[in-house]
Write a protein that holds these residues in place. Structure first.
Motif, PDB file in Angstrom:
ATOM      1  N   VAL A 238      14.930   0.326 -24.617  1.00  0.00           N
ATOM      2  CA  VAL A 238      14.682  -0.787 -24.312  1.00  0.00           C
ATOM      3  C   VAL A 238      14.847  -1.397 -23.022  1.00  0.00           C
ATOM      4  N   LEU A 239      14.263  -1.577 -21.620  1.00  0.00           N
ATOM      5  CA  LEU A 239      15.032  -1.961 -20.933  1.00  0.00           C
ATOM      6  C   LEU A 239      13.902  -3.151 -20.464  1.00  0.00           C
ATOM      7  N   VAL A 240      14.420  -4.885 -19.961  1.00  0.00           N
ATOM      8  CA  VAL A 240      13.626  -6.167 -20.335  1.00  0.00           C
ATOM      9  C   VAL A 240      14.190  -6.559 -18.385  1.00  0.00           C
ATOM     10  N   MET A 241      13.046  -6.473 -17.829  1.00  0.00           N
ATOM     11  CA  MET A 241      13.347  -7.020 -16.179  1.00  0.00           C
ATOM     12  C   MET A 241      12.956  -8.584 -15.820  1.00  0.00           C
ATOM     13  N   ARG A 242      13.161  -9.609 -15.328  1.00  0.00           N
ATOM     14  CA  ARG A 242      12.383 -10.575 -15.202  1.00  0.00           C
ATOM     15  C   ARG A 242      11.555 -10.547 -13.894  1.00  0.00           C
ATOM     16  N   LEU A 243      10.309 -10.318 -13.759  1.00  0.00           N
ATOM     17  CA  LEU A 243       9.364 -10.294 -12.205  1.00  0.00           C
ATOM     18  C   LEU A 243      10.545 -11.350 -11.489  1.00  0.00           C
ATOM     19  N   ILE A 244       9.796 -10.745 -10.283  1.00  0.00           N
ATOM     20  CA  ILE A 244       9.959 -11.740  -8.834  1.00  0.00           C
ATOM     21  C   ILE A 244       8.994 -12.952  -8.793  1.00  0.00           C
ATOM     22  N   GLU A 245       9.039 -14.346  -9.203  1.00  0.00           N
ATOM     23  CA  GLU A 245       7.895 -15.404  -8.869  1.00  0.00           C
ATOM     24  C   GLU A 245       7.940 -15.487  -7.936  1.00  0.00           C
ATOM     25  N   GLY A 246       6.627 -15.620  -7.061  1.00  0.00           N
ATOM     26  CA  GLY A 246       6.301 -15.122  -6.088  1.00  0.00           C
ATOM     27  C   GLY A 246       4.280 -14.806  -5.981  1.00  0.00           C
ATOM     28  N   LEU A 247       4.030 -15.413  -4.689  1.00  0.00           N
ATOM     29  CA  LEU A 247       2.600 -14.557  -4.524  1.00  0.00           C
ATOM     30  C   LEU A 247       2.801 -13.167  -3.742  1.00  0.00           C
ATOM     31  N   PHE A 248       2.187 -12.143  -3.901  1.00  0.00           N
ATOM     32  CA  PHE A 248       2.507 -11.314  -2.746  1.00  0.00           C
ATOM     33  C   PHE A 248       1.253 -10.776  -1.794  1.00  0.00           C
ATOM     34  N   PRO A 249       1.990 -10.774  -0.738  1.00  0.00           N
ATOM     35  CA  PRO A 249       0.347 -10.870   0.728  1.00  0.00           C
ATOM     36  C   PRO A 249      -0.526 -10.253  -0.059  1.00  0.00           C
ATOM     37  N   ASP A 250      -1.842 -10.173   1.317  1.00  0.00           N
ATOM     38  CA  ASP A 250      -3.007 -10.107   0.726  1.00  0.00           C
ATOM     39  C   ASP A 250      -2.963  -8.542   2.194  1.00  0.00           C
ATOM     40  N   TYR A 251      -2.419  -7.260   0.679  1.00  0.00           N
ATOM     41  CA  TYR A 251      -2.160  -5.695   1.641  1.00  0.00           C
ATOM     42  C   TYR A 251      -3.750  -5.690   1.965  1.00  0.00           C
ATOM     43  N   LYS A 252      -4.887  -5.953   1.457  1.00  0.00           N
ATOM     44  CA  LYS A 252      -5.897  -5.049   2.025  1.00  0.00           C
ATOM     45  C   LYS A 252      -6.037  -5.500   3.000  1.00  0.00           C
ATOM     46  N   GLN A 253      -5.800  -6.693   3.499  1.00  0.00           N
ATOM     47  CA  GLN A 253      -5.823  -7.182   5.055  1.00  0.00           C
ATOM     48  C   GLN A 253      -4.546  -6.160   6.691  1.00  0.00           C
ATOM     49  N   VAL A 254      -4.213  -5.652   6.215  1.00  0.00           N
ATOM     50  CA  VAL A 254      -3.232  -4.981   7.017  1.00  0.00           C
ATOM     51  C   VAL A 254      -3.371  -3.472   7.062  1.00  0.00           C
ATOM     52  N   ILE A 255      -4.047  -3.060   5.696  1.00  0.00           N
ATOM     53  CA  ILE A 255      -4.432  -1.641   5.952  1.00  0.00           C
ATOM     54  C   ILE A 255      -5.583  -1.428   6.963  1.00  0.00           C
ATOM     55  N   PRO A 256      -5.395  -0.553   8.034  1.00  0.00           N
ATOM     56  CA  PRO A 256      -6.535  -0.844   8.937  1.00  0.00           C
ATOM     57  C   PRO A 256      -7.900   0.678   8.545  1.00  0.00           C
ATOM     58  N   LYS A 257      -8.754  -0.162   9.065  1.00  0.00           N
ATOM     59  CA  LYS A 257     -10.725   0.844   9.178  1.00  0.00           C
ATOM     60  C   LYS A 257      -9.806   2.501   9.885  1.00  0.00           C
ATOM     61  N   GLN A 258     -10.579   2.917   9.464  1.00  0.00           N
ATOM     62  CA  GLN A 258     -10.428   4.800   9.870  1.00  0.00           C
ATOM     63  C   GLN A 258      -9.994   4.494  11.007  1.00  0.00           C
ATOM     64  N   GLY A 259      -8.651   5.196  11.800  1.00  0.00           N
ATOM     65  CA  GLY A 259      -9.433   5.088  13.845  1.00  0.00           C
ATOM     66  C   GLY A 259      -9.839   6.447  14.135  1.00  0.00           C
ATOM     67  N   GLU A 260     -10.078   6.085  15.547  1.00  0.00           N
ATOM     68  CA  GLU A 260     -11.069   7.236  16.098  1.00  0.00           C
ATOM     69  C   GLU A 260     -10.010   7.744  16.295  1.00  0.00           C
TER      70      GLU A 260
END
Length: 375
Positions: A238-260
């Motif tokens: 059994v492995l138990v890990m404490r999660l990191i508290e805090g909010l992850f940034p909105d990664y969807k805004q970082v991914i660009p739409k398909q480049g030309e």
């Protein structure tokens, strides 16, 4: 406490603890493993750093029940070097541990088992079955992009985001982002995504590798979340890990739409070229310049102290020319986890992020974003 156990079994048990125990800590007990001989045929070996804990059961011959805590590293080094295939462990007075194997005899200073931190116990964890090989692949495709900047603690792990359709893992350090998505028939009962810490993921990777390489047709592996912890369970460990508290940034805004500008290039050839050309790039930035033309990609590096290097790579591209700079290490780390023979690089201009994907079906669901550099 007294027991007999196979040396290879004990080595495996102690090996699991090495990545968890604290090497330098204000609490000496955190550099120790807890050995518990239970009635019957089990030795339980546990290690913790208070954020991460692993506990595993191992078959042995228990001659006398009991428990003791001993230095994880020293016992591991001793057991690896033993001459015979079996070893006898016996707790002596003042919490000493006697280790005997054939002609070899060791006596190690230990600490009382009562001093060892209580390991987290959870009842009624909503576990979901996971496919070890699939989860392992997702972790390997994202964990390289985790931030090492401890002031940005919410980026010091991988974002674990299950939805009704799929599981998505995302990591970013602000300079690059890696996203892996797979269809999984598992419900984790999470209202929103959680952040799994980097150290915990390293240990989880080891256990998933063990499961994936076990030779079992359907290796059993379960993952569950309760309070602020993630729990991974396999038969006997059994492995138990404490999660990191805090909010992850909105990664969807970082991914660009398909480049030309869409470039298709051989993965292995580009990886080898970047390795060669980055030998003369500046030490810290690993900067390389990509010059894109019809059917060709020129990769260049320059360092006033060392000199310059350039190489041409044939590509499938017929658009407008473009010059753009990248950190070669970031590109190489992405290419190292792509499985397809070819990669697709999507670009817009010299100031916009580049998007890399594998061209084949085996890389479906994987996307990497790398920020450009001024050169």
């Amino acid at each position: 406490m007294e027991l007999k156990i196979g040396v290879s079994e004990l080595t495996r048990a102690l090996g699991r603890s090495q990545g968890i125990v604290e090497k330098k800590s204000t609490m000496p007990i955190l550099s120790h493993v807890l050995l518990e001989a239970k009635k019957g045929t089990d030795l339980i070996v546990s290690a913790t750093d208070l954020d991460l804990a692993v506990s595993s059961e191992h078959k042995c011959e228990v001659l006398k029940e009991g428990a003791v805590a001993v230095s994880a590293r020293h016992l591991y080094d001793i057991v690896k070097a033993l001459p015979e295939q079996t070893v006898t462990l016996k707790k002596a007075s003042n919490n000493y541990l006697e280790v005997r194997s054939g002609p070899s005899e060791f006596k190690i200073v230990g600490l009382p088992a009562e001093d060892f931190p209580a390991l987290p116990k959870f009842d009624k964890v909503p576990f979901a079955d996971v496919a070890p090989a699939a989860l392992l692949e997702m972790i390997e495709r994202t964990s390289f992009a985790v931030s090492t900047d401890e002031t940005r603690y919410n980026l010091n792990g991988v974002y674990f985001e299950p939805s009704a359709e799929a599981l998505r893992l995302v990591a970013t350090d602000g300079h690059r982002l890696s996203l892996a998505e797979k269809q999984l028939d598992a419900t984790f009962g999470l209202k929103r995504g959680v952040i799994l810490p980097k150290k915990g993921l390293q240990e989880l990777r080891k256990l998933l590798s063990e499961a994936a390489e076990s030779g079992e047709e359907k290796p059993e592996a379960k993952l569950g979340f309760v309070e602020n912890s993630a729990i991974f369970r396999r038969p006997g460990v059994v492995l138990v890990m404490r999660l990191i508290e805090g909010l992850f940034p909105d990664y969807k805004q970082v991914i660009p739409k398909q480049g030309e500008k869409i470039v298709k290039v051989g993965r292995a050839r580009l990886l080898e070229t970047l390795r060669r050309i980055s030998l003369l790039s500046s030490d810290k930035a690993h900067a390389v310049k990509l010059e894109l033309g019809k059917g060709v990609l020129r990769v260049q590096s320059q360092n006033p102290d060392l000199g310059e290097a350039k190489e041409e790579v044939p590509v499938d591209y017929a658009g407008e020319p473009l010059k753009i700079g990248f950190n070669a290490r970031y590109l190489m780390e992405v290419l190292a986890v792509v499985k397809s023979q070819d990669v697709v690089l999507e670009l817009a201009d010299d100031l916009s992020p580049g998007v890399m994907k594998g061209a084949g079906e085996e890389d479906k669901g994987f996307t990497a974003v790398v920020m450009p550099m001024r050169i």
